[in-house]
Design a protein around this motif. Sequence first.
Motif, PDB file in Angstrom:
ATOM      1  N   GLU A   1      -6.623   7.590  -1.015  1.00  0.00           N
ATOM      2  CA  GLU A   1      -5.343   7.794  -2.165  1.00  0.00           C
ATOM      3  C   GLU A   1      -6.108   8.654  -3.370  1.00  0.00           C
ATOM      4  N   ASP A   2      -7.847   9.256  -2.895  1.00  0.00           N
ATOM      5  CA  ASP A   2      -6.790  10.228  -3.605  1.00  0.00           C
ATOM      6  C   ASP A   2      -6.854  11.550  -2.393  1.00  0.00           C
TER       7      ASP A   2
ATOM      8  N   GLU B   1       0.744  -0.784   0.143  1.00  0.00           N
ATOM      9  CA  GLU B   1      -0.147   0.049  -0.147  1.00  0.00           C
ATOM     10  C   GLU B   1       1.334   1.451  -0.287  1.00  0.00           C
TER      11      GLU B   1
ATOM     12  N   LEU C   1       1.717   6.420  -6.646  1.00  0.00           N
ATOM     13  CA  LEU C   1       0.817   7.135  -7.525  1.00  0.00           C
ATOM     14  C   LEU C   1       0.672   8.772  -6.978  1.00  0.00           C
TER      15      LEU C   1
ATOM     16  N   TYR D   1       2.377   1.590  -3.224  1.00  0.00           N
ATOM     17  CA  TYR D   1       1.367   2.132  -4.191  1.00  0.00           C
ATOM     18  C   TYR D   1       1.104   3.362  -3.830  1.00  0.00           C
ATOM     19  N   LEU D   2       0.585   3.832  -2.606  1.00  0.00           N
ATOM     20  CA  LEU D   2       0.578   5.169  -2.426  1.00  0.00           C
ATOM     21  C   LEU D   2       1.634   6.549  -3.042  1.00  0.00           C
TER      22      LEU D   2
ATOM     23  N   LEU E   1      -7.064   1.298   2.005  1.00  0.00           N
ATOM     24  CA  LEU E   1      -6.649   2.456   0.843  1.00  0.00           C
ATOM     25  C   LEU E   1      -8.254   3.386   0.875  1.00  0.00           C
TER      26      LEU E   1
ATOM     27  N   ARG F   1      -3.806  -1.470  -7.863  1.00  0.00           N
ATOM     28  CA  ARG F   1      -3.412  -0.966  -6.366  1.00  0.00           C
ATOM     29  C   ARG F   1      -3.799  -2.113  -5.918  1.00  0.00           C
TER      30      ARG F   1
END
Length: 183
Positions: free
Chosen positions: A69-70, A6, A13, A9-10, A39, A32
């Motif tokens: 994540e947003d 995670e 991103l 991923y972040l 997340l 993801r």
Amino acid sequence: MLAEAERRYLLDLARKTIADRLGVAAAPPPARPENTAALRTHRGAFVTLHARGRLRGCIGYIQADRPIEDVVVDAAAAAAFSDFRFAPVANAELAGLSIEISVLTRPVRTGAPEEVQVGRHGIIISRGHSRGLLLPQVATEHSWDRATFLSQGCLKAGLPPDAWQKGATIEVFEAEVFGEANA
């Protein structure tokens, strides 16, 4: 706590968000991780950018009304292109940027300044419409003691450095901090 996948991923991103805004051909969107409730949680986060070991941008959101994540996408774009202290990041800088993410716990008002634990807590100092935030790692990076940390939080809020002793509100939070160097 976020799992290693995670975190990766972040970070990916955040980098892709900046690359996309620059129009740089980048890798495909990061995969993801599956079945991850973390997340989808609504958490505040800050994205900090460094270039050649120096701060290059830092923007974030204390609390969030959307998934982490947003929040990271918005904070990465803002840190790269909207931090008023710096010019927007240029294409030539992208490869040299180091990205750090701080995922925050919900702030809690302290009963006394002595409750602030340097290295563990970030702080929010406020009085009236003035408010300043310092992430937990700022105090340790500068080897500040509690009084200096609180005074610097006051200055960031545009308050006198001793406002923390004279009725300013002190809130604390913790942060899960990770970056590309330690991902």
